[in-house]
Scaffold this motif. Structure first.
Motif, mmCIF file in Angstrom:
data_model
loop_
_atom_site.group_PDB
_atom_site.id
_atom_site.type_symbol
_atom_site.label_atom_id
_atom_site.label_comp_id
_atom_site.label_asym_id
_atom_site.label_seq_id
_atom_site.Cartn_x
_atom_site.Cartn_y
_atom_site.Cartn_z
ATOM 1 N N ARG A 127 15.334 117.236 -34.322
ATOM 2 C CA ARG A 127 14.139 117.161 -34.025
ATOM 3 C C ARG A 127 13.753 115.788 -33.407
ATOM 4 N NH1 ARG A 127 10.894 119.568 -38.662
ATOM 5 N NH2 ARG A 127 12.908 119.248 -39.632
ATOM 6 N N ASP A 128 14.229 114.836 -34.174
ATOM 7 C CA ASP A 128 14.015 113.431 -33.628
ATOM 8 C C ASP A 128 14.654 112.889 -32.411
ATOM 9 O OD1 ASP A 128 12.398 113.103 -36.157
ATOM 10 O OD2 ASP A 128 14.032 112.001 -37.180
ATOM 11 N N GLU A 131 12.872 114.203 -26.852
ATOM 12 C CA GLU A 131 12.025 113.305 -26.451
ATOM 13 C C GLU A 131 10.632 113.883 -25.528
ATOM 14 O OE1 GLU A 131 14.323 110.939 -23.695
ATOM 15 O OE2 GLU A 131 16.047 111.163 -25.064
ATOM 16 N N PRO A 150 7.030 115.042 -33.794
ATOM 17 C CA PRO A 150 6.155 113.945 -33.613
ATOM 18 C C PRO A 150 6.334 112.834 -32.738
ATOM 19 C CG PRO A 150 7.065 113.959 -35.692
ATOM 20 C CD PRO A 150 7.554 115.201 -34.955
ATOM 21 N N LYS A 151 7.823 112.627 -32.341
ATOM 22 C CA LYS A 151 8.295 111.644 -31.577
ATOM 23 C C LYS A 151 8.313 112.054 -29.844
ATOM 24 C CE LYS A 151 11.110 109.249 -35.252
ATOM 25 N NZ LYS A 151 12.254 108.816 -35.471
ATOM 26 N N ALA A 152 8.166 113.283 -29.799
ATOM 27 C CA ALA A 152 8.084 113.959 -28.307
ATOM 28 C C ALA A 152 6.976 113.642 -27.689
ATOM 29 C CB ALA A 152 8.838 115.246 -28.673
ATOM 30 N N THR A 153 6.948 113.709 -26.353
ATOM 31 C CA THR A 153 5.798 113.781 -25.410
ATOM 32 C C THR A 153 5.711 115.026 -24.841
ATOM 33 O OG1 THR A 153 6.149 111.535 -24.864
ATOM 34 C CG2 THR A 153 4.727 112.882 -23.449
#
Length: 237
Positions: A127-128, A131, A150-153
């Protein structure tokens, strides 16, 4: 030979032919059944088992995923409403220009819970590594992605961007048509005759279509449609 749950067996060559016939040649299970000389359930179970072995149970199918696409698909229409599946695809090869997109999974249903549960079932490291998430405007998908990735746009995919822009153009055209004539468009009305041309990309217009638009926009009463169209047509791939 591949043993099946009902005791029947198929050779690997037969199994390969069945899968290719369904996926590539778009044959029905009934046609595959006739070709293999087995029952419908034998062929169907064999294809499902092989698909699970090759695709779903492949531990490497999630490797290297940096961009995913999420959309819903109606797989069945019923009198009580449509039945949806949520489709997740790997768009990393498209972004990197190394190949076509890949199907990662299809999950029954269409909701925030469906996507959130699927994402939560993936390892944290995976998941990290995501992107970008491309999707339509459905709030449930966007919320699920924000909570689990949460780290994806989050972005809207090009298909839905173009469709929403086209819908806005149609609303504008109909509004101007109603204001000018007090009724819906007819075959002889310039705005109605140009409805499909307005959706054509600027680089794809024929000389005849360009002339039609020039004549349409020469009328100052159509300036609102021209303004909406000028921002719409270059977006069309």
């Amino acid at each position: 030979m591949l043993p099946l749950r009902n005791g029947a067996k198929l050779s690997r060559a037969g199994m390969r032919w069945a899968v290719e016939a369904l996926v590539i040649d778009h044959l029905t299970v009934s046609r595959v059944t006739a070709g293999l000389g087995v029952s419908w359930h034998t062929a169907n179970n064999a294809v499902l088992a092989e698909g699970r072995r090759v695709l779903i149970d492949d531990p490497a199918r999630f490797d290297g995923v940096g961009v995913i696409g999420v959309d819903e698909h109606v797989w069945r229409h019923t009198r009580l409403g449509d039945k949806y599946v949520t489709v997740i695809i790997d768009l990393t090869p498209v972004r990197d220009k190394t190949g076509p997109s890949r199907l990662l999974d299809m999950v029954e249903g269409r909701s925030k819970v469906v996507l959130k549960s699927w994402l939560a079932g993936r390892p944290r490291a995976w998941r990290d590594g995501v992107e970008v998430v491309a999707m339509d405007g459905f709030t449930g998908f966007k919320t699920a992605a924000a909570e689990e990735l949460p780290k994806a746009t989050a972005v809207m995919d090009p298909f839905h961007v173009v469709r929403l822009a086209g819908d806005a153009l149609d609303v504008c055209r109909r509004r101007v048509q109603q204001h000018l004539h007090g009724r819906r468009g007819r075959r002889s009305d310039p705005l109605y005759k140009a409805r499909r041309t307005l959706h054509t990309g600027a680089g794809l217009l024929t000389d005849r279509q360009r002339a039609r638009l020039e004549a349409l926009f020469a009328d100052e009463e159509h300036v609102e449609v021209e303004a909406r169209s000028s921002g719409r047509r270059p977006c069309r791939p």
